[in-house]
Design a protein around this motif. Structure first.
Motif: not given
Ligand code: SF4
Length: 449
Positions: A172-175, A105-106, A165-169
């Motif tokens: 997959k990426m979720i912003a 997470v950023a 926030a940006i989540f990286l799996f």
């Protein structure tokens, strides 16, 4: 202005060949949002790969460090600490492993309910590895026990303000932006892939094309199926975009909240000139923060704007020097007067904002010593009297000049012949029909959440 600092810049790439070196480029453009640490995490073949360190992007990713991270998805971060200290443990992106797999997470912003959330989690036995509120996202996600979009949406709905926030799996990426939209986050296309960033200046650097803002309360999911949008939260109709982004934080050449900060600052100078006109010989911007507003101010009054002050870009924060003499010397290291420009002339100094006033008081003396016959000050925002709860690092309330003193006292303390602050009405009026969609708490004390 030199005192408040922003809480970071974030960047995400999906479906971009050589994502890590591209992210390094983008982070260079976001460097103004945080200089304490930098980091990139990529996803490849079901795993996450991380590199981060203390210092500037160029120091952390000198040579080929960035290129060695594999994968076509990446999340990047530059940090200035607003919650938690400055240390490598707190450098982002943070990486964790939970029942749903690995996640990074950023985060840009400060979770206003962070202390209460931490305490509640600690009571349940949570063990924290950092002192940053960003780690709360990982704990909240772990409680959802799944890597599904629904789990992320449920976690975000509980997080409260403020975050972009940006989540990286690994795949997959979720912003996402909080439902009030405090901090900026934009979406663009980069070749056949996608880019997300705090500001569009990162897109310009990478060659990405700006598409739109990510909306308050929206999460955008990037995976094999492409890019899709989902609403995770509702603020009850309250939008609170940080107006200080336009006044100070964002790069003048970006597009933030749908407008260009240089243009907004230029217009603020025009309105300020209408509210506080005067007779003078020239306008001098306090560099670099006051440049755009000074240009608008000068143009409205038909005055020349000249480089009466030169900034040294290689010195740090002035207020950490102990004692008034040492502080004045530190200010002189940062700004020097061009004597030939100001000698025998009536000078109007213009800056974007005034927080502690340390720098400005010294500049006034220096300008007079250099022969300026009058020194006036115009500030392109209202008096700053209250701290920020939503991700901007302010001095304590007692250290804010406008909190401690009346405008007359401020004028005297700063040795100015006159002083004028842009009114909130004048500032908000620049945004027309959108004027009520901004947070103005650091000027009004009306905290929207
Ligand atoms: S309080 Fe000021 S700095 Fe903080 S979010 Fe609101 S406008 Fe921005």
């Amino acid at each position: 202005m030199a005192d408040p600092r922003d809480a970071c810049g974030v960047l995400g790439l999906y479906g971009v060949r050589g994502a890590a070196p591209m992210a390094t480029l983008g982070l260079h453009a976001l460097q103004h949002r945080g200089q304490e640490s930098a980091g990139i995490v990529t996803g490849h073949n079901g795993s996450l790969f991380c590199r981060k360190g203390m210092g500037l992007v160029a120091q952390v990713f000198s040579g080929s460090e960035g290129s060695s991270l594999p994968g076509e998805i990446a999340v990047g971060h530059v940090r200035y600490s607003t919650a938690g200290g400055s240390s490598l443990a707190n450098a982002q992106p943070l990486v964790g492993r939970y029942l749903g797999g690995e996640v990074a997470v950023a985060h840009n912003g400060t979770l206003a309910a962070g202390a209460a959330l931490s305490e509640a989690l600690a009571r349940k036995g949570a063990l924290f590895q950092t002192t940053t509120d960003t780690e709360l996202f990982l704990h909240l996600l772990a409680q959802e026990q799944a890597a599904s979009e629904s789990a992320v949406a449920a976690m975000l709905a509980h997080a409260g303000p403020a975050f972009a926030a940006i989540f990286l799996f690994p795949d997959k990426m979720i912003a996402a932006r909080d439902p009030w939209g405090f901090r900026p986050l934009v979406l663009g296309r980069l070749g056949k892939g996608y880019a997300v960033a705090s500001e569009t200046c990162a897109f310009d650097q990478m060659g990405a094309v700006y598409e739109r803002e990510i909306r308050p309360g929206e999460m955008v999911i990037f995976d094999d199926g492409g890019c899709r949008s989902r609403c995770f939260g509702d603020s009850g109709g309250v939008t609170a975009r940080c107006l200080l982004e336009h006044i100070y934080f964002a790069r003048p050449d970006s597009v933030v909240f749908g407008a260009t900060p240089h243009v907004v600052r230029w217009q603020s100078g025009v309105v300020l000139a209408g509210e506080f006109p005067l007779e003078a010989d020239l306008v001098v911007a306090i560099p670099d923060s006051g440049v755009s507003a000074a240009m608008g101010f000068a143009s409205a009054l038909g005055l020349p704007v000249e480089r009466g002050l030169i900034r040294n870009h290689y010195v740090g924060r002035s207020f950490i020097a102990p004692g008034p003499e040492a502080r004045a010397m530190a200010v002189r290291m940062k700004h020097n007067v061009v004597r030939e420009v100001v000698r025998g002339r009536r000078v109007v100094l213009v800056d974007d904002s005034l927080i502690r006033g340390t720098t400005t008081a010294t500049l006034s003396r220096d300008l007079r010593d250099a022969g300026a016959t009058e020194v006036h000050l115009r500030i392109a925002c209202p008096p700053t009297r209250h701290p920020c709860l939503y991700g901007v690092d302010f001095p304590r309330r007692e250290e804010l000049l406008a909190h401690r003193y009346s405008l007359q006292e401020i004028q005297e303390r700063l040795h100015m012949d006159s002083l004028g602050y842009l009114s909130l009405d004048g500032l908000a009026g620049i945004f027309g029909a959108e004027r009520d969609s901004f947070c103005t708490a650091c000027w009004t004390g009306n905290y929207p959440v």
